[in-house]
Write a protein that holds these residues in place. Structure first.
Motif, PDB file in Angstrom:
ATOM      1  N   GLN A  78      34.879  44.815  26.047  1.00 12.48           N
ATOM      2  CA  GLN A  78      33.752  45.506  25.429  1.00 12.48           C
ATOM      3  C   GLN A  78      34.190  46.131  24.099  1.00 12.48           C
ATOM      4  O   GLN A  78      35.326  46.566  23.934  1.00 12.48           O
ATOM      5  CB  GLN A  78      33.224  46.589  26.366  1.00 12.48           C
ATOM      6  N   ILE A  79      33.262  46.173  23.139  1.00 11.25           N
ATOM      7  CA  ILE A  79      33.534  46.759  21.825  1.00 11.25           C
ATOM      8  C   ILE A  79      32.565  47.915  21.597  1.00 11.25           C
ATOM      9  O   ILE A  79      31.351  47.765  21.792  1.00 11.25           O
ATOM     10  CB  ILE A  79      33.351  45.735  20.685  1.00 11.25           C
ATOM     11  N   ILE A  80      33.096  49.050  21.178  1.00 13.54           N
ATOM     12  CA  ILE A  80      32.282  50.199  20.785  1.00 13.54           C
ATOM     13  C   ILE A  80      32.564  50.474  19.318  1.00 13.54           C
ATOM     14  O   ILE A  80      33.724  50.591  18.909  1.00 13.54           O
ATOM     15  CB  ILE A  80      32.588  51.430  21.657  1.00 13.54           C
ATOM     16  N   ALA A  94      23.690  56.936  28.752  1.00 11.38           N
ATOM     17  CA  ALA A  94      24.770  56.267  28.034  1.00 11.38           C
ATOM     18  C   ALA A  94      25.475  55.269  28.946  1.00 11.38           C
ATOM     19  O   ALA A  94      25.876  54.178  28.512  1.00 11.38           O
ATOM     20  CB  ALA A  94      25.757  57.300  27.500  1.00 11.38           C
ATOM     21  N   GLY A  95      25.613  55.609  30.230  1.00 10.88           N
ATOM     22  CA  GLY A  95      26.248  54.699  31.168  1.00 10.88           C
ATOM     23  C   GLY A  95      25.457  53.421  31.353  1.00 10.88           C
ATOM     24  O   GLY A  95      26.017  52.316  31.386  1.00 10.88           O
ATOM     25  N   GLU A  96      24.148  53.550  31.471  1.00  5.84           N
ATOM     26  CA  GLU A  96      23.282  52.367  31.598  1.00  5.84           C
ATOM     27  C   GLU A  96      23.353  51.511  30.338  1.00  5.84           C
ATOM     28  O   GLU A  96      23.358  50.280  30.412  1.00  5.84           O
ATOM     29  CB  GLU A  96      21.845  52.804  31.861  1.00  5.84           C
ATOM     30  N   LEU A  97      23.429  52.183  29.185  1.00  2.56           N
ATOM     31  CA  LEU A  97      23.564  51.460  27.923  1.00  2.56           C
ATOM     32  C   LEU A  97      24.851  50.646  27.915  1.00  2.56           C
ATOM     33  O   LEU A  97      24.865  49.470  27.529  1.00  2.56           O
ATOM     34  CB  LEU A  97      23.573  52.458  26.759  1.00  2.56           C
ATOM     35  N   SER A  98      25.933  51.263  28.354  1.00  2.00           N
ATOM     36  CA  SER A  98      27.223  50.574  28.379  1.00  2.00           C
ATOM     37  C   SER A  98      27.200  49.383  29.322  1.00  2.00           C
ATOM     38  O   SER A  98      27.663  48.290  28.977  1.00  2.00           O
ATOM     39  CB  SER A  98      28.326  51.552  28.794  1.00  2.00           C
ATOM     40  N   ASP A  99      26.631  49.576  30.507  1.00  2.00           N
ATOM     41  CA  ASP A  99      26.596  48.505  31.499  1.00  2.00           C
ATOM     42  C   ASP A  99      25.824  47.287  30.997  1.00  2.00           C
ATOM     43  O   ASP A  99      26.141  46.154  31.358  1.00  2.00           O
ATOM     44  CB  ASP A  99      25.961  49.000  32.794  1.00  2.00           C
ATOM     45  N   GLY A 100      24.827  47.522  30.122  1.00  2.00           N
ATOM     46  CA  GLY A 100      23.989  46.429  29.660  1.00  2.00           C
ATOM     47  C   GLY A 100      24.366  45.869  28.309  1.00  2.00           C
ATOM     48  O   GLY A 100      23.609  45.069  27.744  1.00  2.00           O
ATOM     49  N   SER A 101      25.545  46.243  27.785  1.00  2.00           N
ATOM     50  CA  SER A 101      25.908  45.854  26.419  1.00  2.00           C
ATOM     51  C   SER A 101      27.340  45.350  26.336  1.00  2.00           C
ATOM     52  O   SER A 101      28.234  45.896  26.988  1.00  2.00           O
ATOM     53  CB  SER A 101      25.743  47.048  25.466  1.00  2.00           C
ATOM     54  N   ASP A 102      27.531  44.338  25.506  1.00  2.00           N
ATOM     55  CA  ASP A 102      28.882  43.860  25.200  1.00  2.00           C
ATOM     56  C   ASP A 102      29.457  44.578  23.985  1.00  2.00           C
ATOM     57  O   ASP A 102      30.665  44.743  23.864  1.00  2.00           O
ATOM     58  CB  ASP A 102      28.851  42.354  24.930  1.00  2.00           C
ATOM     59  N   ILE A 103      28.574  44.966  23.067  1.00  2.00           N
ATOM     60  CA  ILE A 103      28.958  45.763  21.915  1.00  2.00           C
ATOM     61  C   ILE A 103      27.998  46.938  21.827  1.00  2.00           C
ATOM     62  O   ILE A 103      26.781  46.767  21.914  1.00  2.00           O
ATOM     63  CB  ILE A 103      28.962  44.936  20.609  1.00  2.00           C
ATOM     64  N   VAL A 104      28.542  48.150  21.726  1.00  2.00           N
ATOM     65  CA  VAL A 104      27.736  49.364  21.657  1.00  2.00           C
ATOM     66  C   VAL A 104      27.964  50.002  20.297  1.00  2.00           C
ATOM     67  O   VAL A 104      29.102  50.263  19.898  1.00  2.00           O
ATOM     68  CB  VAL A 104      28.110  50.363  22.771  1.00  2.00           C
ATOM     69  N   LEU A 105      26.884  50.268  19.579  1.00  2.00           N
ATOM     70  CA  LEU A 105      26.935  50.917  18.278  1.00  2.00           C
ATOM     71  C   LEU A 105      26.513  52.369  18.443  1.00  2.00           C
ATOM     72  O   LEU A 105      25.538  52.670  19.139  1.00  2.00           O
ATOM     73  CB  LEU A 105      26.002  50.212  17.296  1.00  2.00           C
TER      74      LEU A 105
END
Length: 301
Positions: A88-90, A50-61
């Motif tokens: 960042q937007i989640i 999940a951390g890697e996903l966050s680092d590579g994303s501006d918006i996380v769904l």
């Protein structure tokens, strides 16, 4: 201007379909799921955590089973909160408890990140057509920033109010959905035992005051053995009804109609239909009514 980088956590029945719709819209997606094969099946690039996903994303769904899983993904040691950053937007597309939603909204806000709760409706078929209905809670300005991504899989997007409002509207909608499905299932079993032509029965219901989403969209398929793959399981439907009951209790609302769907989907779980699509509740009611089936074929999972 750099394109918004999109991340997606939870690529099961609904998440996988929404992710695939984004990919069909020409966007690249970084994906994370405890079952890595679902990431590639949805057309996403795998992230290791999940951390890697966050680092590579501006918006996380997020499309996750319940608030406990949402909290693990967001608040865990290597979760989204630990990696959140300003701007960042989640977006939580799950069906979750509103009090958990508002807590996560506050914690992410302290790190400068934005959180939208965005319940969805329409089921697997609408997800595949990129025609979902979305009910959103949170800052309307943040919703406008996220809208170009959300419109890749949602046809109707409603801003419902502040943080928690989207998930609250979702629980209200899902409770009515559960009422309609479980009550219609009982009526259809009764019609079968009465020797009625079920197509005629449905035609009458759909031209009369008993019409509902289940009579219009589910049972015309179910009576021919098509249980419609990809929707909520009986376990998840029961979870949603229980979340509604908890919400009603917090609001001081007398929940007089909850017993029916709690009993129906609880029965389905007890009789072995826990992980099958909630439309199979009709078979659980049929089992208790003398082994009734509306059709002769085995139901699809």
């Amino acid at each position: 201007m750099t394109a918004t980088r999109i991340g997606f956590a939870g690529l099961g029945n609904m998440g996988g379909r929404m992710c695939a719709a984004i990919v069909r819209g020409g966007r690249e997606v970084l994906g994370y799921d405890v079952r890595p094969e679902l990431v590639t099946a949805a057309g996403a690039t795998p992230a290791g955590s999940a951390g890697e996903l966050s680092d590579g994303s501006d918006i996380v769904l997020l499309s996750l089973p319940d608030s406990h899983v949402v909290e693990a993904v967001v608040l865990g040691d290597d979760g989204l909160l630990a990696h959140a950053r300003p701007g960042q937007i989640i977006v939580d597309l799950s069906t979750a408890a509103p009090d958990s939603t508002t807590r996560i909204h506050r914690l992410l806000g302290e790190r400068g990140a934005a959180y939208l709760d965005a319940g969805i409706s329409g089921g697997a078929a609408a997800a595949e057509r990129a025609a979902l209905t979305m009910m959103v809670g949170g800052d309307p300005a943040v919703l406008e920033r996220a809208r170009p991504v959300l419109e890749l899989f949602a046809a109707d997007i409603f801003h419902c109010g502040p943080s928690g409002a989207g998930h609250t509207v979702k629980l209200l909608n899902n409770f009515l959905n559960a009422i309609a499905l479980s009550a219609t299932a009982e009526v259809m079993v009764a019609g079968k035992k009465a020797g009625l032509d079920l197509e005629v029965l449905l035609a009458v219901l759909n031209a009369s005051s008993g019409v509902n989403f289940a009579t219009l969209n589910r049972f015309p398929k179910i009576i021919h053995g098509d249980y419609l793959r990809g929707g909520l399981t009986n376990t998840l439907m029961l979870k949603d009804v229980n979340l509604y009951v908890e919400l009603a209790a917090r609001l001081g609302v007398a929940s007089l109609n909850a017993a029916g769907p709690v009993a129906s989907f609880g029965l389905a779980r007890a009789l072995g239909y826990a992980d099958r699509i909630s439309n199979t509740v009709v078979d659980a009611i049929g089992d208790l009514s003398g082994g009734v089936r509306l059709h002769t074929e085995e139901p699809a999972a």
